[in-house]
Design a protein around this motif. Sequence first.
Motif, PDB file in Angstrom:
ATOM      1  N   PHE A  84      -4.630  -7.282   7.945  1.00  0.00           N
ATOM      2  CA  PHE A  84      -4.109  -6.509   6.820  1.00  0.00           C
ATOM      3  C   PHE A  84      -4.541  -5.050   6.890  1.00  0.00           C
ATOM      4  O   PHE A  84      -3.878  -4.184   6.308  1.00  0.00           O
ATOM      5  CB  PHE A  84      -4.540  -7.148   5.499  1.00  0.00           C
ATOM      6  CG  PHE A  84      -3.693  -8.326   5.108  1.00  0.00           C
ATOM      7  CD1 PHE A  84      -2.513  -8.145   4.411  1.00  0.00           C
ATOM      8  CD2 PHE A  84      -4.071  -9.610   5.450  1.00  0.00           C
ATOM      9  CE1 PHE A  84      -1.720  -9.222   4.054  1.00  0.00           C
ATOM     10  CE2 PHE A  84      -3.280 -10.701   5.105  1.00  0.00           C
ATOM     11  CZ  PHE A  84      -2.097 -10.502   4.402  1.00  0.00           C
ATOM     12  N   ALA A  85      -5.623  -4.761   7.587  1.00  0.00           N
ATOM     13  CA  ALA A  85      -6.044  -3.362   7.726  1.00  0.00           C
ATOM     14  C   ALA A  85      -5.047  -2.553   8.537  1.00  0.00           C
ATOM     15  O   ALA A  85      -4.968  -1.328   8.401  1.00  0.00           O
ATOM     16  CB  ALA A  85      -7.420  -3.295   8.371  1.00  0.00           C
ATOM     17  N   ALA A  86      -4.269  -3.230   9.388  1.00  0.00           N
ATOM     18  CA  ALA A  86      -3.317  -2.533  10.261  1.00  0.00           C
ATOM     19  C   ALA A  86      -1.972  -2.276   9.584  1.00  0.00           C
ATOM     20  O   ALA A  86      -1.144  -1.539  10.136  1.00  0.00           O
ATOM     21  CB  ALA A  86      -3.099  -3.339  11.539  1.00  0.00           C
ATOM     22  N   ILE A  87      -1.729  -2.879   8.418  1.00  0.00           N
ATOM     23  CA  ILE A  87      -0.439  -2.699   7.736  1.00  0.00           C
ATOM     24  C   ILE A  87      -0.440  -1.341   7.030  1.00  0.00           C
ATOM     25  O   ILE A  87      -1.251  -1.080   6.150  1.00  0.00           O
ATOM     26  CB  ILE A  87      -0.177  -3.837   6.739  1.00  0.00           C
ATOM     27  CG1 ILE A  87      -0.144  -5.183   7.475  1.00  0.00           C
ATOM     28  CG2 ILE A  87       1.139  -3.598   5.991  1.00  0.00           C
ATOM     29  CD1 ILE A  87      -0.019  -6.382   6.551  1.00  0.00           C
ATOM     30  N   PRO A 105       1.792  -8.687  -4.611  1.00  0.00           N
ATOM     31  CA  PRO A 105       0.492  -8.323  -5.191  1.00  0.00           C
ATOM     32  C   PRO A 105      -0.690  -8.893  -4.399  1.00  0.00           C
ATOM     33  O   PRO A 105      -1.694  -8.195  -4.189  1.00  0.00           O
ATOM     34  CB  PRO A 105       0.573  -8.919  -6.607  1.00  0.00           C
ATOM     35  CG  PRO A 105       2.036  -8.883  -6.932  1.00  0.00           C
ATOM     36  CD  PRO A 105       2.710  -9.227  -5.637  1.00  0.00           C
ATOM     37  N   GLN A 106      -0.574 -10.132  -3.951  1.00  0.00           N
ATOM     38  CA  GLN A 106      -1.636 -10.711  -3.135  1.00  0.00           C
ATOM     39  C   GLN A 106      -1.770  -9.960  -1.814  1.00  0.00           C
ATOM     40  O   GLN A 106      -2.885  -9.681  -1.348  1.00  0.00           O
ATOM     41  CB  GLN A 106      -1.341 -12.179  -2.870  1.00  0.00           C
ATOM     42  CG  GLN A 106      -2.364 -12.886  -1.981  1.00  0.00           C
ATOM     43  CD  GLN A 106      -3.724 -13.001  -2.643  1.00  0.00           C
ATOM     44  OE1 GLN A 106      -3.820 -13.206  -3.853  1.00  0.00           O
ATOM     45  NE2 GLN A 106      -4.781 -12.869  -1.859  1.00  0.00           N
ATOM     46  N   ALA A 107      -0.641  -9.629  -1.194  1.00  0.00           N
ATOM     47  CA  ALA A 107      -0.693  -8.887   0.066  1.00  0.00           C
ATOM     48  C   ALA A 107      -1.364  -7.529  -0.125  1.00  0.00           C
ATOM     49  O   ALA A 107      -2.195  -7.110   0.699  1.00  0.00           O
ATOM     50  CB  ALA A 107       0.718  -8.717   0.632  1.00  0.00           C
ATOM     51  N   LEU A 108      -1.035  -6.823  -1.191  1.00  0.00           N
ATOM     52  CA  LEU A 108      -1.650  -5.525  -1.448  1.00  0.00           C
ATOM     53  C   LEU A 108      -3.149  -5.660  -1.686  1.00  0.00           C
ATOM     54  O   LEU A 108      -3.941  -4.823  -1.232  1.00  0.00           O
ATOM     55  CB  LEU A 108      -0.978  -4.857  -2.643  1.00  0.00           C
ATOM     56  CG  LEU A 108       0.451  -4.353  -2.394  1.00  0.00           C
ATOM     57  CD1 LEU A 108       1.133  -3.995  -3.711  1.00  0.00           C
ATOM     58  CD2 LEU A 108       0.445  -3.140  -1.461  1.00  0.00           C
ATOM     59  N   ALA A 109      -3.553  -6.731  -2.389  1.00  0.00           N
ATOM     60  CA  ALA A 109      -4.977  -6.954  -2.603  1.00  0.00           C
ATOM     61  C   ALA A 109      -5.703  -7.193  -1.282  1.00  0.00           C
ATOM     62  O   ALA A 109      -6.819  -6.692  -1.066  1.00  0.00           O
ATOM     63  CB  ALA A 109      -5.176  -8.146  -3.545  1.00  0.00           C
ATOM     64  N   ALA A 157      -0.618   0.303  -4.325  1.00  0.00           N
ATOM     65  CA  ALA A 157       0.515   0.846  -3.583  1.00  0.00           C
ATOM     66  C   ALA A 157       0.750   2.307  -3.971  1.00  0.00           C
ATOM     67  O   ALA A 157       0.343   2.757  -5.048  1.00  0.00           O
ATOM     68  CB  ALA A 157       1.767   0.035  -3.858  1.00  0.00           C
ATOM     69  N   THR A 158       1.407   3.024  -3.073  1.00  0.00           N
ATOM     70  CA  THR A 158       1.963   4.335  -3.401  1.00  0.00           C
ATOM     71  C   THR A 158       3.476   4.167  -3.449  1.00  0.00           C
ATOM     72  O   THR A 158       4.137   4.131  -2.404  1.00  0.00           O
ATOM     73  CB  THR A 158       1.588   5.382  -2.338  1.00  0.00           C
ATOM     74  OG1 THR A 158       0.171   5.501  -2.268  1.00  0.00           O
ATOM     75  CG2 THR A 158       2.190   6.736  -2.689  1.00  0.00           C
ATOM     76  N   PRO A 159       4.045   4.000  -4.660  1.00  0.00           N
ATOM     77  CA  PRO A 159       5.485   3.711  -4.739  1.00  0.00           C
ATOM     78  C   PRO A 159       6.337   4.883  -4.267  1.00  0.00           C
ATOM     79  O   PRO A 159       6.102   6.039  -4.632  1.00  0.00           O
ATOM     80  CB  PRO A 159       5.702   3.441  -6.239  1.00  0.00           C
ATOM     81  CG  PRO A 159       4.344   3.151  -6.791  1.00  0.00           C
ATOM     82  CD  PRO A 159       3.398   3.975  -5.968  1.00  0.00           C
TER      83      PRO A 159
END
Length: 325
Positions: free
Chosen positions: A93-96, A113-117, A166-168
């Motif tokens: 996830f650090a690479a996304i 939301p889970q992915a962003l967390a 996130a930055t929308p």
Amino acid sequence: MQLVAASRIEIQVIVDNVLDMLSSAPRFVLREAQQLRHQGMKRTSGGALCCASHGLSLLVTAHGPAGPRSLLFDGGPVDMAMERNATRLGVDFAAIEAVVLSHGHWDHAGGLPQALAMMRAANGGRATPLYLHPGMFRERGMRQPDGGVLPMDFIPAPGEWAAMGATPIVTAEPQLALDGLFYVSGEIPRVTPYERGLPGQVGRDAEDAAWQADELLMDERFLAVRLAGQGLIIFSACSHAGVVNVLHAARAAFPEEAIFAVMGGFHLSGENEKIIPETVRDIGGFDLPLVIPAHCTGWRAVNALERALGERVVPAAVGKLFTLE
């Protein structure tokens, strides 16, 4: 817009409607069991495996001139499927570095939301650009046989996404992302006579407002990457615009580029089963070397595509890793 070519593209299926650890696959596809063994699975068990869930999430990594860049295309329907599958598959996830929500439906947004967390936990709290269409935030539902409406879950507003890390980036215009390796389309023109959206969908802008027909889903967009020496790979998460319309839009956006592959949900199930013949015929007209149906395509359409296109059809499934070069 000029897409930068990638020398290799990896597509990790994190969430999909189906599991398939046993069917044969071409050499460029690693199946779930192979993936899990690479991640250290020593003994098969129910607890070691991923889960299927109604939705789609793809992690796309493009290897460009400055190195690999990774983008998450949708998040599936629910936190559980995202956390379980991504953890077992060893997703970094650090690479996304960017996320695209293809359209405003819960089965693509519910796991984000889970992915962003997980991204925040892995990258030191860095905010991740999230591409959104301004039309995806109204309440939606499906008209029922008795005339009533079964509402869908809401899509979080831009401010809520920002609070999640996130930055929308809220726009209906096409965008290039991550060193120009990814193209996020604008709205998809509807040019075929038979692709009419999602039959029975309605929407409203306030709780006390009347439900209105909302079948076209103009907030839906596709993602494109360019594989050096092969052509474009098109990702259409649900194809409410019609997968043939998506291919026409991709060709119009990049008229000098061949289209190598299309991947995603083609939404040829339910009411849209009746347009399978026209869709399969017209996909065939693009002469694509690779077609990867997923999610909402439906088994009847997958069978029809395989009968028409043979080994060029390679269905997706949870845990599959496609490596194209």
